[in-house]
Design a protein around this motif. Structure first.
Motif, PDB file in Angstrom:
ATOM      1  N   PHE A  23       0.835  -1.193   0.000  1.00  0.00           N
ATOM      2  CA  PHE A  23       0.000   0.000   0.000  1.00  0.00           C
ATOM      3  C   PHE A  23       0.876   1.252   0.000  1.00  0.00           C
ATOM      4  O   PHE A  23       0.582   2.236  -0.688  1.00  0.00           O
ATOM      5  N   ASP A  24       1.965   1.218   0.788  1.00  0.00           N
ATOM      6  CA  ASP A  24       2.849   2.374   0.864  1.00  0.00           C
ATOM      7  C   ASP A  24       3.557   2.615  -0.467  1.00  0.00           C
ATOM      8  O   ASP A  24       3.727   3.764  -0.897  1.00  0.00           O
ATOM      9  N   LEU A  25       3.992   1.538  -1.118  1.00  0.00           N
ATOM     10  CA  LEU A  25       4.622   1.667  -2.427  1.00  0.00           C
ATOM     11  C   LEU A  25       3.654   2.260  -3.442  1.00  0.00           C
ATOM     12  O   LEU A  25       3.980   3.183  -4.187  1.00  0.00           O
ATOM     13  N   ALA A  26       2.444   1.703  -3.475  1.00  0.00           N
ATOM     14  CA  ALA A  26       1.451   2.136  -4.448  1.00  0.00           C
ATOM     15  C   ALA A  26       1.037   3.589  -4.219  1.00  0.00           C
ATOM     16  O   ALA A  26       0.739   4.319  -5.180  1.00  0.00           O
ATOM     17  N   ALA A  27       1.028   4.016  -2.961  1.00  0.00           N
ATOM     18  CA  ALA A  27       0.576   5.374  -2.635  1.00  0.00           C
ATOM     19  C   ALA A  27       1.484   6.434  -3.252  1.00  0.00           C
ATOM     20  O   ALA A  27       1.059   7.568  -3.483  1.00  0.00           O
ATOM     21  N   ASN A  28       2.733   6.072  -3.520  1.00  0.00           N
ATOM     22  CA  ASN A  28       3.698   7.024  -4.059  1.00  0.00           C
ATOM     23  C   ASN A  28       3.885   6.889  -5.571  1.00  0.00           C
ATOM     24  O   ASN A  28       4.819   7.452  -6.135  1.00  0.00           O
ATOM     25  N   MET A  29       2.991   6.147  -6.223  1.00  0.00           N
ATOM     26  CA  MET A  29       3.089   5.943  -7.664  1.00  0.00           C
ATOM     27  C   MET A  29       1.815   6.448  -8.341  1.00  0.00           C
ATOM     28  O   MET A  29       0.730   6.360  -7.773  1.00  0.00           O
ATOM     29  N   GLU A  30       1.965   6.973  -9.548  1.00  0.00           N
ATOM     30  CA  GLU A  30       0.817   7.467 -10.294  1.00  0.00           C
ATOM     31  C   GLU A  30       0.262   6.379 -11.200  1.00  0.00           C
ATOM     32  O   GLU A  30       0.979   5.497 -11.667  1.00  0.00           O
ATOM     33  N   GLY A  31      -1.046   6.456 -11.468  1.00  0.00           N
ATOM     34  CA  GLY A  31      -1.670   5.556 -12.426  1.00  0.00           C
ATOM     35  C   GLY A  31      -1.821   4.126 -11.947  1.00  0.00           C
ATOM     36  O   GLY A  31      -1.961   3.206 -12.758  1.00  0.00           O
ATOM     37  N   VAL A  32      -1.822   3.920 -10.628  1.00  0.00           N
ATOM     38  CA  VAL A  32      -1.931   2.565 -10.092  1.00  0.00           C
ATOM     39  C   VAL A  32      -3.389   2.124 -10.031  1.00  0.00           C
ATOM     40  O   VAL A  32      -4.259   2.884  -9.573  1.00  0.00           O
ATOM     41  N   VAL A  33      -3.665   0.914 -10.504  1.00  0.00           N
ATOM     42  CA  VAL A  33      -4.962   0.285 -10.301  1.00  0.00           C
ATOM     43  C   VAL A  33      -4.806  -0.665  -9.121  1.00  0.00           C
ATOM     44  O   VAL A  33      -3.988  -1.590  -9.174  1.00  0.00           O
ATOM     45  N   SER A  34      -5.551  -0.446  -8.074  1.00  0.00           N
ATOM     46  CA  SER A  34      -5.357  -1.230  -6.857  1.00  0.00           C
ATOM     47  C   SER A  34      -6.403  -2.318  -6.703  1.00  0.00           C
ATOM     48  O   SER A  34      -7.605  -2.050  -6.740  1.00  0.00           O
ATOM     49  N   LEU A  35      -5.919  -3.541  -6.549  1.00  0.00           N
ATOM     50  CA  LEU A  35      -6.758  -4.676  -6.159  1.00  0.00           C
ATOM     51  C   LEU A  35      -6.349  -5.121  -4.758  1.00  0.00           C
ATOM     52  O   LEU A  35      -6.512  -6.284  -4.396  1.00  0.00           O
ATOM     53  N   GLY A  36      -5.815  -4.190  -4.005  1.00  0.00           N
ATOM     54  CA  GLY A  36      -5.238  -4.554  -2.724  1.00  0.00           C
ATOM     55  C   GLY A  36      -6.100  -4.270  -1.513  1.00  0.00           C
ATOM     56  O   GLY A  36      -6.041  -4.992  -0.522  1.00  0.00           O
TER      57      GLY A  36
END
Length: 388
Positions: A23-36
């Motif tokens: 979640f922390d990694l994804a929060a700092n990236m743009e254009g992420v589709v989250s299934l988490g």
């Protein structure tokens, strides 16, 4: 610098939640589709929000009884009777908690003596084993397998029990696998539970999100109500995660012990949230059915899609998670999740954070819009072309 001895050795020995890393990694990236994220993508029903707002406008801002509003406990008792055919006394056998998570913590701390074993059916939610440890117990993991859709078998349970076993904690429908145990399967398991005089902490937070078979509560099987600590709440079925409201139904002696801990640690659950929950139980069922219908549609889509692109996935009976195998890629769960996030901007949770039994799998929440699921599948299919 603070001396490391100031920190409890028990707490220091616990690993941080593996879910947070991604979640922390994804929060700092743009254009992420989250299934988490393991929470509904729906907003709490307006009538529930309005009831909570009205309680504030009416000035109902004081403590409630430690066990929760009696009116709410009566409504919970009625719900349990009507939905699952189990009878609880609202005055003595129901406790309103700060989320189902507090209920699990209270249950373990109320029954465990130092060194006693608690069987933890894995893969499982990340907090179970650490909570056993913090209660002074010893978590003993029962590893289920993908070949059996991660369903606990009587043989697996029998083999895990020792003279020091006190209880078992199990979640059905399961997080992260979505696996649901039916009545026949529960009967076989409860026979072993009773033969060995064990307690069961049954996490039934996803009870209302069952798709193919009607849900059977542990407490409704035979006389298991006398040895079941039933955990449930409003987060998943009513899309009320941020409200932090759960409840426990248990035998009176156990509930009284839990109430002591609750009195000393929480006093009571938030008052306005309790009024919202009361409204949810009275008038929120059409919205529950709408959410369940939407999740069923999304489940059917994502499971079919995963199997088509080479990620073998069993059909989850409940909750809102798919748990596909990534074995054919040759990657570990951690490596697969990291590469997928970095290369295709799709966030999933590696299966091993839910226990060793989850290695070789990933957890994908389908509590996202159909458009997001379709985009995620497109990206994962592209990713898979490079790792087969």
């Amino acid at each position: 610098m603070i001396n490391e001895n100031y920190v409890s050795k028990t707490v220091a020995s616990l690993p941080p939640s593996g879910i947070r890393k991604f979640f922390d990694l994804a929060a700092n990236m743009e254009g992420v589709v989250s299934l988490g994220v393991g929470e509904p993508d729906f907003v709490t029903s307006w009538s529930v929000r309005e009831a909570a707002i009205h309680s504030l406008e009416e000035g109902r801002t004081s403590y409630t009884a430690n066990a929760g509003l009696l009116e709410l406990r009566k409504e919970i008792a009625g719900y349990m009777e009507q939905a699952f055919n189990v009878s609880y006394q609202p005055e003595h056998q129901i406790l309103v908690t700060v989320g189902a998570s507090e209920g699990i913590d209270l249950a373990l701390r109320s029954i465990i003596n130092p060194g006693e074993e608690v069987l933890v059916v894995s893969p499982c939610f990340v907090s179970y084993a650490p909570l056993v440890t913090m209660a002074g117990g010893v978590p003993k993991i029962i590893h289920t397998t993908g070949e059996n859709q991660f369903k606990l078998t009587p043989a697996e349970l029998e083999d895990a029990i020792t003279p020091n076993t006190k209880a078992m904690i199990i979640c059905s429908p399961n997080n992260p696998t979505g696996t649901q145990l039916n009545k026949e399967e529960l009967i076989k398991i409860t026979e072993i539970i009773k033969k060995n005089d064990l307690l069961v902490i049954a996490d039934e937070i996803y009870a209302e999100l069952a798709y193919d078979e009607s849900f059977t509560s542990f407490a409704s099987v035979g006389d298991m109500i006398n040895r079941t600590i039933l955990i449930n709440g409003f987060s998943k079925s009513f899309a009320m995660t941020g409200w932090r409201l759960g409840f426990v139904c248990a035998p009176r002696e156990i509930l009284e012990a839990m109430l002591k801990l609750h009195q000393y640690t929480m006093m009571c659950a938030p008052t306005m949230a309790q009024y919202g929950a009361l409204e949810a139980l009275k008038h929120g069922w059409d919205d529950v059915e709408d959410m369940r219908s939407s999740y069923r549609q999304r489940r059917n889509y994502i499971v079919k899609s995963f199997n088509e692109i080479g990620l073998a996935c069993h059909n989850p009976g409940g909750a809102f998670y798919a748990f596909p195998s990534i074995a054919k890629t040759g990657l570990s769960s951690q490596s697969f999740a990291e590469k997928l996030l970095l290369e295709e901007r799709v966030a999933v949770v590696p299966g091993d954070v839910f226990g060793e039994s989850g290695e070789g799998y990933i957890r994908c929440s389908y509590a996202s819009s159909m458009a997001q699921l379709q985009e995620a599948v497109k990206r994962i299919a592209r990713f898979m072309k490079n790792y087969q």
